[in-house]
Each structure stands twice: as C-alpha cells, then as structure tokens.
Design an enzyme around this catalytic site. Structure first.
Site, PDB file in Angstrom:
ATOM      1  N   GLU A 261       0.843  -1.203   0.000  1.00 32.90           N
ATOM      2  CA  GLU A 261       0.000   0.000   0.000  1.00 32.90           C
ATOM      3  C   GLU A 261       0.874   1.248   0.000  1.00 32.90           C
ATOM      4  O   GLU A 261       2.001   1.219   0.505  1.00 32.90           O
ATOM      5  CB  GLU A 261      -0.877   0.037   1.254  1.00 32.90           C
ATOM      6  CG  GLU A 261      -1.743  -1.181   1.464  1.00 32.90           C
ATOM      7  CD  GLU A 261      -2.291  -1.264   2.881  1.00 32.90           C
ATOM      8  OE1 GLU A 261      -3.085  -2.180   3.141  1.00 32.90           O
ATOM      9  OE2 GLU A 261      -1.915  -0.416   3.732  1.00 32.90           O
TER      10      GLU A 261
ATOM     11  N   TYR B  86      -7.259   2.396   6.043  1.00 27.63           N
ATOM     12  CA  TYR B  86      -6.688   1.188   5.449  1.00 27.63           C
ATOM     13  C   TYR B  86      -6.411   0.078   6.461  1.00 27.63           C
ATOM     14  O   TYR B  86      -5.998  -1.013   6.084  1.00 27.63           O
ATOM     15  CB  TYR B  86      -5.367   1.535   4.747  1.00 27.63           C
ATOM     16  CG  TYR B  86      -4.462   2.382   5.606  1.00 27.63           C
ATOM     17  CD1 TYR B  86      -3.777   1.835   6.685  1.00 27.63           C
ATOM     18  CD2 TYR B  86      -4.305   3.741   5.361  1.00 27.63           C
ATOM     19  CE1 TYR B  86      -2.969   2.610   7.493  1.00 27.63           C
ATOM     20  CE2 TYR B  86      -3.502   4.524   6.164  1.00 27.63           C
ATOM     21  CZ  TYR B  86      -2.838   3.949   7.230  1.00 27.63           C
ATOM     22  OH  TYR B  86      -2.044   4.717   8.038  1.00 27.63           O
TER      23      TYR B  86
ATOM     24  N   CYS C  66      14.799  47.302   6.132  1.00 27.80           N
ATOM     25  CA  CYS C  66      14.110  46.769   4.953  1.00 27.80           C
ATOM     26  C   CYS C  66      14.994  46.963   3.723  1.00 27.80           C
ATOM     27  O   CYS C  66      15.452  48.090   3.462  1.00 27.80           O
ATOM     28  CB  CYS C  66      12.774  47.478   4.761  1.00 27.80           C
ATOM     29  SG  CYS C  66      11.939  47.047   3.204  1.00 27.80           S
TER      30      CYS C  66
ATOM     31  N   CYS D 282      13.127  49.775   1.381  1.00 24.88           N
ATOM     32  CA  CYS D 282      12.874  51.180   1.735  1.00 24.88           C
ATOM     33  C   CYS D 282      13.777  51.703   2.849  1.00 24.88           C
ATOM     34  O   CYS D 282      13.743  52.898   3.165  1.00 24.88           O
ATOM     35  CB  CYS D 282      11.409  51.378   2.125  1.00 24.88           C
ATOM     36  SG  CYS D 282      10.960  50.621   3.696  1.00 24.88           S
TER      37      CYS D 282
ATOM     38  N   LYS E  30       2.361   4.498   1.492  1.00 27.98           N
ATOM     39  CA  LYS E  30       2.536   5.020   2.861  1.00 27.98           C
ATOM     40  C   LYS E  30       2.189   6.503   2.832  1.00 27.98           C
ATOM     41  O   LYS E  30       2.932   7.308   2.287  1.00 27.98           O
ATOM     42  CB  LYS E  30       3.964   4.812   3.356  1.00 27.98           C
ATOM     43  CG  LYS E  30       4.171   5.272   4.795  1.00 27.98           C
ATOM     44  CD  LYS E  30       5.603   5.030   5.256  1.00 27.98           C
ATOM     45  CE  LYS E  30       5.774   5.532   6.680  1.00 27.98           C
ATOM     46  NZ  LYS E  30       5.516   6.972   6.825  1.00 27.98           N
TER      47      LYS E  30
ATOM     48  N   CYS F 263       8.848  44.662   7.781  1.00 28.24           N
ATOM     49  CA  CYS F 263       9.043  46.089   7.531  1.00 28.24           C
ATOM     50  C   CYS F 263       7.740  46.776   7.918  1.00 28.24           C
ATOM     51  O   CYS F 263       6.692  46.485   7.336  1.00 28.24           O
ATOM     52  CB  CYS F 263       9.357  46.339   6.055  1.00 28.24           C
ATOM     53  SG  CYS F 263       9.236  48.091   5.586  1.00 28.24           S
TER      54      CYS F 263
ATOM     55  N   CYS G 185       6.128  51.418   2.056  1.00 26.51           N
ATOM     56  CA  CYS G 185       7.259  50.737   1.412  1.00 26.51           C
ATOM     57  C   CYS G 185       6.860  50.404  -0.026  1.00 26.51           C
ATOM     58  O   CYS G 185       5.821  49.778  -0.259  1.00 26.51           O
ATOM     59  CB  CYS G 185       7.597  49.455   2.175  1.00 26.51           C
ATOM     60  SG  CYS G 185       8.849  48.426   1.373  1.00 26.51           S
TER      61      CYS G 185
ATOM     62  N   ASP H 146       1.735  10.234   4.045  1.00 28.91           N
ATOM     63  CA  ASP H 146       2.464  11.107   4.968  1.00 28.91           C
ATOM     64  C   ASP H 146       1.467  12.032   5.659  1.00 28.91           C
ATOM     65  O   ASP H 146       1.266  13.178   5.260  1.00 28.91           O
ATOM     66  CB  ASP H 146       3.511  11.912   4.195  1.00 28.91           C
ATOM     67  CG  ASP H 146       4.539  12.550   5.120  1.00 28.91           C
ATOM     68  OD1 ASP H 146       4.568  12.191   6.309  1.00 28.91           O
ATOM     69  OD2 ASP H 146       5.312  13.405   4.651  1.00 28.91           O
TER      70      ASP H 146
ATOM     71  N   LYS I 109      10.712   3.080   3.131  1.00 31.51           N
ATOM     72  CA  LYS I 109      10.639   4.528   2.927  1.00 31.51           C
ATOM     73  C   LYS I 109      11.541   4.935   1.770  1.00 31.51           C
ATOM     74  O   LYS I 109      12.695   4.498   1.679  1.00 31.51           O
ATOM     75  CB  LYS I 109      11.019   5.266   4.212  1.00 31.51           C
ATOM     76  CG  LYS I 109      10.054   4.959   5.360  1.00 31.51           C
ATOM     77  CD  LYS I 109      10.348   5.766   6.601  1.00 31.51           C
ATOM     78  CE  LYS I 109       9.862   7.184   6.458  1.00 31.51           C
ATOM     79  NZ  LYS I 109       9.952   7.939   7.735  1.00 31.51           N
TER      80      LYS I 109
END
Length: 675
Positions: free
Chosen positions: A114, A229, A413, A416, A116, A431, A436, A118, A319
C-alpha cells in the site's frame, strides 16, 4: 568505541530522539527530516543492542512517538495502535520477507503493498455503523479525542453503508491517516504568500497542526481529508476479514475513503517490483506518499506472526530516500511581502532535483538560518519539502571555506530602509512601513488581479510603472489615474490607455466579495470574502463590524468564519490606515455589486458535478454566488441542490442517498430567473 564513549553516545542519542519526537509529534514543527531522524534512531538501536548494559530503562526505540497535547480529552484505544518498523534498504525489505517465510514455515506467502501516506495517524470507531469517536495514535495506548474536529472532514461519513455480502461489525476501530491534498496545501500557501506570511513547510505538518486546533471552526477552514486502510478492535471477532485485500474491499463498500490503489505480491522479487511501481506512480496520488507499506495478507497469519511492544512483526514500511542534492549557496536575497514580512531565499548553483532544475530555495525565516548556521558560500543540502517546495535542509560543514562568515539578517528593509521589527510571539521579521514601495506594489497587484477585482491591463509590469512614477501610493489611487499622465508612458498608447481606464471604471462595479478579497485581510481568502459579502452586504458595514457580529456565545455567527479569522478582520479594520482605504474607495465612487438576498437562490448551497450543456463550472459558480447562493465541494444533508451534468460522479449517488434535490442546467436556469 570504549564503554564510556558508548554510554555517553547512548544518552546523547536518547535525548536527541526524545527532543525530535516532541517537535514532530506534539508540536508538528520538526527541525530535521525523516531520513535524519530515522538515522538517529537506527544508530541508537544498534548501540543499545551492542551495549545492553547501558540500555536499561525506557528507550525511544521501543516506544511509539507520543502526539498527545493539552486541551484534548484522552481516550484509550480498545486495541493498541502501533507504528511500523521501517527501512530504506532493499536488502532489509527482502530479509523481512525471508524471516516471515522462515518463522511461519510457509512458502508462497502473499503480501499486500500500500502507499505510505504522509499524514497524522488516526483511529475512527464505528458502533452499529455510526461514527462515535476519532482518536489520534497518542502513545499507542491512548490518544487525543479529536471527534469534533474529525467531523469537519467531508469525506468521512458519520454512518457506514450496508452492502450485500459485507459484514457490519457491532464495533470496529478503523485506522488511517488525516492529510491535506497537495492542491489544498498549495492553495493555503498561495493565500499566505499573498498576505506576505511565511509559507508552511509541508502538508503533513499542516494537517497535524490543523487537526489539533481547539476550535473546529478553524479546522473546517482547511479541507482536511482522511484515508483508511487498517483495523484495530473488531467485535464480534467473527467479523474480522480473512485477508488485508478483502478488508480494503469492505472499507470501500462501507463508503469510507481508502487508498487509491494497492498491489498484491508473492515472493520478495514481486514485492520489490510492486514497491518500484508504486514509487513511479506516487506523483499521481492526491496525497503525499513517502514510502510503501508491505503487509502479510492473511489475517490468521498476521496473528501468528505477532508484534513487538511497538510494531507488528507482519508489516514493514519501505521509505523512499529523500530526493536531495548538494550545491553551493551563492547568495541570500530577502523578499518583502504584501504585509511587510521579510522572507530569505537561497540563490543556488542550479541543480537537478525531483526532475526539475532548482536554483532557488526557501530559507523560511531569520531563526532557521541561525539555527542551521547557513552561510553564503556554504555547500548546502536541498530537498523538496513534502515533495513540493525546495528547501535548504542543512549544510555540509566539511566543505565550508574559511571565508564563510555567519549570515547577518538585515536590520533594515532592503527596499525602503526602514528599521525592521519582530512582533512578540512571531518568527516573522517585518518592515513596518506601510508606504514601502514593494508593499504598495504587492497590495495593488493583488487588488487588481484576476482573483480580485480583475482589472485587465493592470499586470505586474504596469503596477511597477505606476508606483515608480508616484501616481499610485495605495489601492484607491487606481481610480484617480489621469489619462494625460498615462499617455506619457510611450508612443501610440492612446488605445491601450483608454482600454485600461475603461477596465478601471468597470471594476468599480465588481462583486463585493472581490473587493473584500482585494483588501488583503490576513487569513481571509476568497471563500471567506464570499461569506462576509453575503453577511454584511457592504464594505462600510464590514469595516464597522463588532466582535459580536462574528462570534456570539462562543459560536460562529457566520458559516466559515472562526474566531482566529474574526479577530484578524477586526484587527485589520482597527488600523486607521486600513479603514481609510475603505473610506477612500467609497469616496472615489466604488459601488460593489451585492449578492441578491431576494433571489430564490439566496442562502442556498449548491454542489456541482459532471459537465453542463452550456455553462462552464466557473460560470455556474459565478451565477450562483451573484444570486446570493454558495457553492460547496461536498454533498451533505445541508446541501440545497446538486446541479448535475453529463458523467456526474459519486456526488450524484450521495445526493440520492441523502435525498438531496438533483437538478439539471435547465432547472437551474429557471430557478435563477425566478421561474
């Protein structure tokens, strides 16, 4: 290794694994990938086996990761809910097969393979066919009761179907995973990107964090799914399936969502071929898969094989090794989002990863750069986070040059020059300058985009010019652009200028929800904007709303608007400059089209399925919403109508089972016209 070194390393590894278990299972905020985590556990298991005198006491190698968190009632599983042993090695997978053949003294054992998934492991209990409880795995013995949140999952039925030849146990614990589809994950991240908020790392962490929200209204905002499942306790025992393959058929017959596909195999070669085929197909699944689960098919033989304190001995997860690459980090650029969030991005030497060329990857935020000690010039490991977003996951310290110095995050920033701030409780650095230029551009681009008021001719390039010229400082300035100024942008631009001005004028009559969405209120995407438009019927009424208009007696007043979103909306309009934008939009003549509350469709919920004769799905949706109705993705008892065309699918069957009215396009158009 000396005994002292072994004892020290075992203690160190136990502490590391325990810490990462806490981050992954309880907080859904892992700091390392599965591959690194599994390597730590494997090293610990090998050391404990080699030095048993130092392996006394509870070891994380013998325990299920504990996902229990505060705020939930704990419920004891009727049958222990285990985790799976895993491997990244073909050899070890073949050894698993050979061990079972040897121990069970059987050749030709049949296995089921099957995907797997996540996600977050859950156990759903049905009694007499009715859903009574949903519980997380917890520590395997008891888990968090998440029933209320699980009931927001539209694909999870509250009652099992009865099918000929399929027993319906008096009690059954059905195990599976809660997850977010790739499509939904990307939708949520697009909303966050538009809002200038940090992106979520992967679907698994987001799904796990979502199902553990204390407010089910917040859970419902994200379209969680479940796939089932496995099984735990079954009563009576005579209702057990003979094989795992048979159980998959039962799960489907009961109307439960199950794996899209599974394989059967006899012998190690067939098992490995099935795993490889699954690997080749996993990008086609709706959910993220990080491996293949190989299970002995015959249930009586499963019972004979038994289990350890942590895992069944008749199953193993293979895996897939993460698709990662090593490349050099050439620079770190910092992007400024619509809400001022500064997001660092890695500029990389191009490298092939999961079939694509990657030259940029997310670094998430300032804290992540510091924690991983990422430096310009380093050789870094890049991985697709959750198979979707490229991310820098670590550094190769062995290749670090002496000239690579610690990265200093900007204190101003980059666009600006305003000093950046970090609000208490946030990882984001912002910022704070509302003017800006980049923030202005992003806000205007969002407002004018197809997803919002849809001003044709006002794409990114045009917005950049308008802001650079100083003609647009905020969204309302769009409606005060002067023709004589626009004509200075080049030769022979009269026609395009007039078309742009016509599009701007036409947008004054866009649907109300488009204006609300265009404001860029944090947490409020297009779906929420439609709910707000139906409820308030005007920008000024929304801007003047109070807490009680959203939440009353701890319950949501507006479907789809939970407390987090309500507080975000109130905070947005409490900011004088945001309220000023609404006032200015009204002053320049914006007159949004309000949903028709007097229509026969007002307040009705529609589900669309199949292909309609003349209308596209988007056109039908737009007409329903303009008439004050709502379009939902799933059929329930609350659905008013199912609008069905040719090749209608399972939604049509469910509508008939629930006695929901089913209409065709002709009947829909009659309803729309009031006939």
């Amino acid at each position: 290794m000396t005994p002292v070194e072994a004892q020290s390393r075992i203690a160190e590894l136990r502490a590391q694994v325990a810490r990462h278990d806490e981050l992954y299972h309880r907080r859904a905020q892992p700091q390392i990938g599965d591959f690194e985590y599994d390597a730590l556990k494997r090293e610990l298991a090998e050391l404990e086996a080699a030095w048993p005198q130092f392996a006394r006491g509870a070891s994380p190698t013998e325990q299920v990761g504990d996902d229990r968190t505060e705020g939930f009632q704990v419920y004891r599983h009727r049958e222990r809910m285990m985790s799976l042993d895993n491997t990244y090695s073909e050899t070890e997978l073949r050894e698993f097969h050979d061990r079972l053949v040897r121990e069970l003294e059987r050749d030709g054992l049949k296995f089921v393979i099957e995907p797997k998934i996540d996600g977050l492991a859950v156990s759903i209990t049905y009694e007499k066919g009715k859903l009574v409880r949903a519980v997380t795995r917890g520590n395997g013995i008891e888990g968090d009761d998440i029933t209320t949140n699980a009931l927001t999952i539209k694909s999870l039925p509250r009652e099992l179907k009865r099918a000929d030849g399929v027993p319906l146990p008096a009690v059954i614990e059905i195990r599976g995973e809660v997850f977010l589809t790739t499509e939904e994950f990307l939708r949520i991240n697009r909303q966050r990107e538009e809002a200038g908020e940090p992106l979520y790392a992967n679907p698994r962490n987001l799904a796990a964090g979502t199902i553990k929200q204390l407010d089910p209204r917040e859970v419902a905002q994200r379209k969680l799914e479940v796939v089932l499942y496995g099984r735990g306790y079954v009563e009576p025992a005579s209702a057990l399936p003979e094989t795992q393959a048979q159980f998959h058929g039962w799960v489907k017959a009961w109307g439960l969502p199950t794996v899209e596909r599974f394989w059967t195999a006899t012998g190690a070669d067939e098992i490995w071929a099935a795993v490889q085929e699954l690997d080749a197909l996993r990008d086609t699944f709706a959910y993220a898969t990080d491996g293949a689960v190989v299970k002995l098919d015959a249930v009586p033989l499963q019972r004979r094989a038994g289990s350890t304190s942590k895992s069944p001995r008749w199953a193993m997860a293979y895996k897939f090794a993460p698709d990662r690459a090593e490349t050099q980090l050439r620079a770190i650029t910092v992007q400024v989002g619509r809400t001022g969030v500064l997001t660092p991005v890695a500029e990389l030497d191009p490298v092939q990863l999961a079939g694509t060329t990657v030259s940029r990857a997310t670094l998430h935020n300032r804290d992540e750069i510091a924690r991983k000690d990422i430096r310009v010039g380093d050789f870094v490991y890049v991985e697709k986070a959750g198979e979707i977003i490229p991310a820098v996951i670590g550094v190769n310290p062995a290749r670090r040059a002496p000239e690579c110095v610690p990265y200093v995050f900007p204190e101003k920033c980059p666009e600006c020059g305003t000093a950046v701030v970090q609000l208490e409780g946030e990882v984001a650095v912002r910022c704070p300058n509302f003017s800006c230029p980049v923030q202005v551009r992003r806000r205007v681009q969002h407002f004018a985009s197809k997803a919002c008021v849809d001003i044709e001719g006002m794409g990114e390039a045009m917005v950049d010019v308008l802001v650079e010229k100083g003609w647009v400082h905020s969204v309302p300035d769009i409606y005060q652009l002067k023709r004589e100024n626009l004509l200075t942008l080049g030769k022979s631009v009269e026609k395009s200028t007039d078309k742009l001005l016509e599009a701007i004028e036409a947008s004054k009559r866009a649907e109300l929800w488009r204006f609300i969405h265009g404001l860029g209120i944090p947490h409020a995407g297009a779906a929420a904007a439609k709910d707000l438009a139906r409820t308030f019927g005007g920008l000024e009424r929304l801007a003047s709303a109070r807490y009680e208009d959203f939440i009353r007696e701890k319950a949501s007043v507006i479907g789809g608007i939970g407390e987090t979103m309500a507080l975000a909306i109130l905070a947005y309009f409490a900011e004088p400059r945001n309220r000023a934008v609404v006032d200015e939009l009204v002053r320049v003549g914006v007159q949004p089209v309000v949903p028709n509350s007097g229509s026969a469709l007002a307040g009705k919920t529609f589900v669309l399925t199949g292909t309609l004769p003349t209308l596209t799905r988007d056109e039908a949706t737009a007409q329903i919403e303009a008439a004050g109705g709502k379009v939902s993705s799933g059929v329930s008892k609350k659905t008013s109508y199912v609008l069905a065309g040719e090749e209608a699918g399972s939604k049509l069957e469910k509508a008939r089972a629930l006695a929901v009215p089913v209409i065709d396009e002709a009947e829909f158009l009659r309803l729309l016209s009031g006939g």
